[in-house]
Design an enzyme around this catalytic site. Structure first.
Site, PDB file in Angstrom:
ATOM      1  N   GLU A 288       6.170   4.428   9.464  1.00  0.00           N
ATOM      2  CA  GLU A 288       4.834   3.964   9.879  1.00  0.00           C
ATOM      3  C   GLU A 288       4.649   2.489   9.555  1.00  0.00           C
ATOM      4  O   GLU A 288       3.651   2.105   8.960  1.00  0.00           O
ATOM      5  CB  GLU A 288       3.764   4.770   9.131  1.00  0.00           C
ATOM      6  N   CYS A 358     -20.229 -20.280   4.261  1.00  0.00           N
ATOM      7  CA  CYS A 358     -21.011 -20.598   3.066  1.00  0.00           C
ATOM      8  C   CYS A 358     -20.667 -19.675   1.913  1.00  0.00           C
ATOM      9  O   CYS A 358     -21.479 -18.858   1.485  1.00  0.00           O
ATOM     10  CB  CYS A 358     -22.495 -20.515   3.398  1.00  0.00           C
TER      11      CYS A 358
END
Ligand code: LLP
Length: 434
Positions: A288, A358
């Site tokens: 996977e 910010c």
């Protein structure tokens, strides 16, 4: 190895000039190399040539439809963790029948969707989940194929936030509990026991933990083969990529220049070490991997807004933010940052490379050496193909970035930059505020 390199002074992806991509589609933009994904796939397959392997690409790493299509064309199934990912595979023309459905909190609707599309197996994380799958399968009159995820309690020696195979985290059932869980599963009317699953973590750069986990789980796997006739063993994903020397690692010469014991884990060593441990089981082996297939196949292109000098420091403010690439803020992830136009006559500078958001954590790199570079020039964040766009957000009301796929000398926009109208499409002002 990958296909990002300088052609003269200009950074190219395969034969495409990255500056041309930025001119056409703006920044920040993710650019992927199809040939790199294909090479990675072939190397992994070749490394494990001695085994009957089914590779299920972990779509969570990057679920862009074009990359899913490319993987499907190469021959992968998929490791899926949500109804959204199942629908993406369907939209990309991939095969749900060769795919597995994992995750600790599958909803009834998601289980139904997976069953209706003939999922290869559910990777089950708990007893209550097993009961839920049994129930949904019953309502559809089908048997749900399953594997139980076992937690081998192995230290993957990777970042704490991406280790999953240690006891005490939320994933899987402890080895000791597994045999009883299989007994219980086999008694459920609408469940067909099909395999065993484990996954110990992501970005592993040594093979030892993989081998240790397989050795710990193999006796259980052999026993379950005898008792229930299971068909497969999924050893998860987790194969790491190079972040530090990402650009240089594109060339064979870089790998050859390192003494073998200092080389990052390769698919060849992975295959060579694990094949003798897995072959005696005589089962199909599921993999996977997500990051390994797409991680070094993508860069994030970004433009410099300003070179700000303050408090005795340089800050290179770029137009990509932590909303576009969150790995540095979230896991202290390192991404190499290189100029798209290299100029050896410029002096070197040390700068913090920061985004416009910010938050102090909107910082990609601290005191990073880079050639002097100014407003309007381009940089590329290397090894950004995995968990880059996939983890991007609209934080600060910034649109989702664009994505471009390159193959040879051709390239196409495969996901347009989000528009403001798309960003607010689902929102409305309620009647009581009108
Ligand atoms: N299988 C399971 C059960 C997983 O949980 C994962 C990843 C994979 C496969 C694929 O792992 P890979 O081959 O990509 O290492 N966002 C983090 C990584 C999170 C990984 C989560 N699980 C990062 O940016 O580093």
């Amino acid at each position: 190895m990958h296909h990002f390199h300088y052609t003269g002074p200009d950074l190219t992806c395969e034969s495409v000039d990255l500056a041309a991509v930025a001119r056409l589609y703006g920044t920040p933009t993710y650019v992927y190399s199809a040939t790199t994904v294909a090479d990675n796939y072939r190397r992994l397959r070749a490394g494990l040539a001695g085994l009957d392997v089914q590779l299920c690409y972990a779509a969570k790493a990057n679920s862009n439809l074009s990359l899913l299509r490319l993987c499907a064309m190469l021959g992968t199934g998929f490791d899926l963790v949500s109804g959204g990912e199942i629908r993406r595979v369907l939209a990309a023309g991939g095969h749900v029948r060769e795919s597995v459905f994992a995750g600790v909190g599958k909803t009834e609707d998601e289980i139904r969707l997976a069953l209706e599309n003939g999922i290869f197996a559910f990777h089950v994380e708990s007893e209550p989940e097993l009961a839920r799958i049994n129930h949904v399968a019953g309502t559809l009159g089908v048997k749900a194929p399953i594997a139980i995820r076992v937690n081998p309690d192995v230290d993957a020696q990777t970042h704490a936030k991406i280790t999953t195979g240690k006891s005490g985290n939320k994933f899987g059932l402890p080895l000791k509990q597994a045999a009883a869980a299989y007994e219980a599963a086999a008694k459920l009317k609408n469940i067909a026991v099909r395999g065993v699953q484990m996954h110990i973590g992501s970005q592993l750069t040594t093979v030892g933990p993989f081998a240790e986990a397989i050795k710990k789980v193999a006796p259980l796997v052999a026993q379950l083969k005898t008792d229930f006739g299971i068909e497969y063993f999924s050893i998860g994903g987790g194969l790491g990529i190079v972040y530090g020397d990402a650009l240089a690692s594109g060339s064979a010469a870089w790998w050859e220049s390192l003494p073998p014991e200092q080389r990052p884990l390769t698919p060849e060593l992975y295959g060579e070490t694990l094949t003798p441990l897995l072959a005696p089981l005589g089962l199909k082996i599921l993999l996977e991997h997500g990051r390994y297939l797409v991680g070094n196949a993508g860069v994030l292109l970004s433009r410099v807004e300003h070179l700000k000098r303050s408090g005795g420091k340089n800050f290179l403010v770029v137009d990509a933010g932590m909303n576009d690439l969150v790995r540095p803020a979230m896991y202290d992830g390192y991404h190499e940052v290189v100029p798209v136009h290299r100029d050896s006559s410029r002096r070197a500078l040390k700068a913090d490379i920061v985004g416009p958001i910010c938050e102090s954590s909107d910082c990609f790199a601290k005191d990073r050496p880079i050639q002097e570079i100014g407003e309007g020039e381009l940089v590329a964040f290397m090894s950004a193909g995995a968990y880059g766009y996939a983890m991007a957000s609209r934080y600060n009301s910034r649109p989702m970035p664009a994505e471009v796929l390159v193959q040879g000398s051709t390239f196409e926009l495969v996901n347009a930059r989000e528009t403001f109208a798309q960003m607010i499409a689902g929102e409305k002002i309620p009647a009581f505020l009108r």
